[in-house]
Design a protein around this motif. Structure first.
Motif, PDB file in Angstrom:
ATOM      1  N   GLY A  62      35.864  43.587  41.243  1.00 35.59           N
ATOM      2  CA  GLY A  62      35.857  44.680  40.280  1.00 35.59           C
ATOM      3  C   GLY A  62      34.718  45.639  40.541  1.00 35.59           C
ATOM      4  N   GLY A  97      32.485  48.994  34.828  1.00 39.86           N
ATOM      5  CA  GLY A  97      31.180  48.853  34.187  1.00 39.86           C
ATOM      6  C   GLY A  97      30.669  47.419  34.223  1.00 39.86           C
ATOM      7  N   ARG A 148      40.252  46.996  43.647  1.00 42.78           N
ATOM      8  CA  ARG A 148      41.556  47.627  43.913  1.00 42.78           C
ATOM      9  C   ARG A 148      41.341  49.029  44.482  1.00 42.78           C
ATOM     10  NH1 ARG A 148      45.201  48.096  38.636  1.00 42.78           N
ATOM     11  NH2 ARG A 148      43.444  49.408  38.037  1.00 42.78           N
ATOM     12  N   GLY A 174      34.974  40.306  37.505  1.00 42.99           N
ATOM     13  CA  GLY A 174      34.554  41.316  36.534  1.00 42.99           C
ATOM     14  C   GLY A 174      35.640  42.356  36.320  1.00 42.99           C
TER      15      GLY A 174
HETATM   16  P1  ATR Z   1      34.845  47.433  32.519  1.00 45.68           P
HETATM   17  O1  ATR Z   1      33.861  48.442  31.980  1.00 45.68           O
HETATM   18  O2  ATR Z   1      35.185  46.353  31.525  1.00 45.68           O
HETATM   19  O3  ATR Z   1      34.438  46.863  33.828  1.00 45.68           O
HETATM   20  P2  ATR Z   1      36.613  49.354  33.720  1.00 45.68           P
HETATM   21  O4  ATR Z   1      35.453  50.221  34.014  1.00 45.68           O
HETATM   22  O5  ATR Z   1      37.863  49.967  33.176  1.00 45.68           O
HETATM   23  O6  ATR Z   1      36.228  48.214  32.687  1.00 45.68           O
HETATM   24  O7  ATR Z   1      36.949  48.542  35.054  1.00 45.68           O
HETATM   25  C1  ATR Z   1      38.042  47.700  35.137  1.00 45.68           C
HETATM   26  C2  ATR Z   1      38.013  46.983  36.486  1.00 45.68           C
HETATM   27  O8  ATR Z   1      39.138  46.105  36.552  1.00 45.68           O
HETATM   28  C3  ATR Z   1      38.130  47.908  37.674  1.00 45.68           C
HETATM   29  O9  ATR Z   1      37.456  47.321  38.762  1.00 45.68           O
HETATM   30  C4  ATR Z   1      39.651  47.921  37.931  1.00 45.68           C
HETATM   31  O10 ATR Z   1      40.034  48.278  39.232  1.00 45.68           O
HETATM   32  P3  ATR Z   1      40.113  49.851  39.644  1.00 45.68           P
HETATM   33  O11 ATR Z   1      38.704  50.309  39.808  1.00 45.68           O
HETATM   34  O12 ATR Z   1      40.889  49.860  40.912  1.00 45.68           O
HETATM   35  O13 ATR Z   1      40.815  50.534  38.503  1.00 45.68           O
HETATM   36  C5  ATR Z   1      39.961  46.471  37.669  1.00 45.68           C
HETATM   37  N1  ATR Z   1      41.357  46.220  37.299  1.00 45.68           N
HETATM   38  C6  ATR Z   1      41.971  46.494  36.128  1.00 45.68           C
HETATM   39  N2  ATR Z   1      43.244  46.080  36.136  1.00 45.68           N
HETATM   40  C7  ATR Z   1      43.468  45.544  37.359  1.00 45.68           C
HETATM   41  C8  ATR Z   1      44.588  44.927  37.994  1.00 45.68           C
HETATM   42  N3  ATR Z   1      45.755  44.801  37.358  1.00 45.68           N
HETATM   43  N4  ATR Z   1      44.428  44.491  39.260  1.00 45.68           N
HETATM   44  C9  ATR Z   1      43.246  44.617  39.904  1.00 45.68           C
HETATM   45  N5  ATR Z   1      42.159  45.174  39.353  1.00 45.68           N
HETATM   46  C10 ATR Z   1      42.255  45.622  38.102  1.00 45.68           C
END
Ligand code: ATR
Length: 288
Positions: A132, A135, A157, A200
């Motif tokens: 991830g 944040g 991703r 994360g």
């Molecule tokens: P947070 O502040 O809780 O970390 P965020 O900033 O929205 O929330 O980040 C979500 C993370 O989960 C990101 O790394 C996101 O990947 P992207 O940067 O490519 O968007 C990842 N994420 C969310 N849904 C996902 C999924 N279905 N498969 C893989 N990664 C996912």
């Protein structure tokens, strides 16, 4: 009798937050009198809400999703770990005469402490996969580097997001002798597996399962999801099914809270009894 010092957790949503309970346990344990509540902020109204809270005499607040970046911007002073994260989960409303508001980020140190102390898994010299680049992951990378693993791979991703965060931490990693790189999800497990795998991402919340293959896990490795309760269950089941030692984010939650408590109150509570209490609470809630 003087009124207790006031604190709160600011977020949206915030009704589910366990922080008021955790901080009331810390206060009782350390013989301090504080009043810790919840501050629901409109999505476009974090700054006025927190300023009004401070103006009413409150001493500080925790900050949760989605306001950690705004909280970081708002303070006049920032701890080095908040600078690295570019996000804050803790504000201390110091008066202007003492330098003004302090922004800190205790998430990473809480995670490191949960891994090395509570789970008893060393990070020094190990290979770590951090999944991830939102944040949650950005917030813990600095303190993870300070724990001096041999290598940290940040896989995401959207690989560009991981690359940007890795670039921001490159000097920090070099200073600590840590090999740091960014990868996409498809090649996250290239090479030998990892000793510690930290999730994360919001993938478990989205119900889309773990977005990497089990080849990322070394047998017996620690696989930790920063979430807890039902949101973490799919990840924990997956990790156990593939030979990992599964751990949820409850310990991290309690440890980051203890560090925030120390920032405000100058005393660090003993987290073990509080984590046991929280574990019983969360298990009971999951059983319903
Ligand atoms: P947070 O502040 O809780 O970390 P965020 O900033 O929205 O929330 O980040 C979500 C993370 O989960 C990101 O790394 C996101 O990947 P992207 O940067 O490519 O968007 C990842 N994420 C969310 N849904 C996902 C999924 N279905 N498969 C893989 N990664 C996912």
């Amino acid at each position: 009798m003087t009124a207790p010092d006031r604190y709160a957790v600011a977020g949206n949503p915030v009704a589910h937050s366990r922080s008021p309970h955790i901080h009331s346990l810390f206060a009782r344990q350390t013989g301090q009198t504080i009043d810790y509540g919840r501050l629901l902020c409109p999505l476009d109204g974090f700054v006025p809400e927190v300023k009004a809270f401070a103006a009413s005499g409150a001493k500080g607040c925790n900050v949760t999703v989605p306001f950690k970046f705004e909280a970081f911007q708002l303070a006049s002073r920032r701890s080095p770990r908040a600078e690295l994260a570019q996000a804050a989960n803790t504000l201390r409303f110091d008066p202007e005469t003492q330098g003004g508001w302090l922004a800190d980020n205790t998430d990473g140190v809480g995670l490191v402490r949960d891994i090395t102390v509570n789970a008893g898994v060393p990070l020094a010299g190990r290979r770590v996969l951090l999944l991830g680049a939102g944040g949650a992951s950005a917030g813990v990378l600095g303190p993870l580097i300070e724990a001096r693993p041999a290598e940290i791979v940040m896989a995401n991703r959207t690989v560009e997001k991981a690359q940007a965060i890795v670039a921001r931490h490159a000097d920090w990693a070099a200073q600590h002798g840590v090999r740091l790189s960014a990868r996409g999800l498809a090649d996250a497990g290239t090479g030998t597996g990892f000793d510690v795998f930290i999730n994360g991402t919001a993938a478990s919340l989205a119900g889309s399962g773990v977005p990497v293959g089990p080849e990322v896990l070394k047998p017996g490795c620690l696989a930790l999801d920063m979430m807890y309760g039902p949101a973490a269950q799919a990840f924990l089941d997956w990790a156990r099914a593939h030979g990992g030692v599964a751990r949820d984010g409850l310990g991290m939650l309690v440890e980051q809270a203890a560090e925030s408590f120390a920032v405000w109150r100058g005393v660090r509570p003993d987290t073990a009894p509080v984590l046991a209490d929280m574990r019983a609470l969360v298990d009971a809630a999951s059983a319903h």
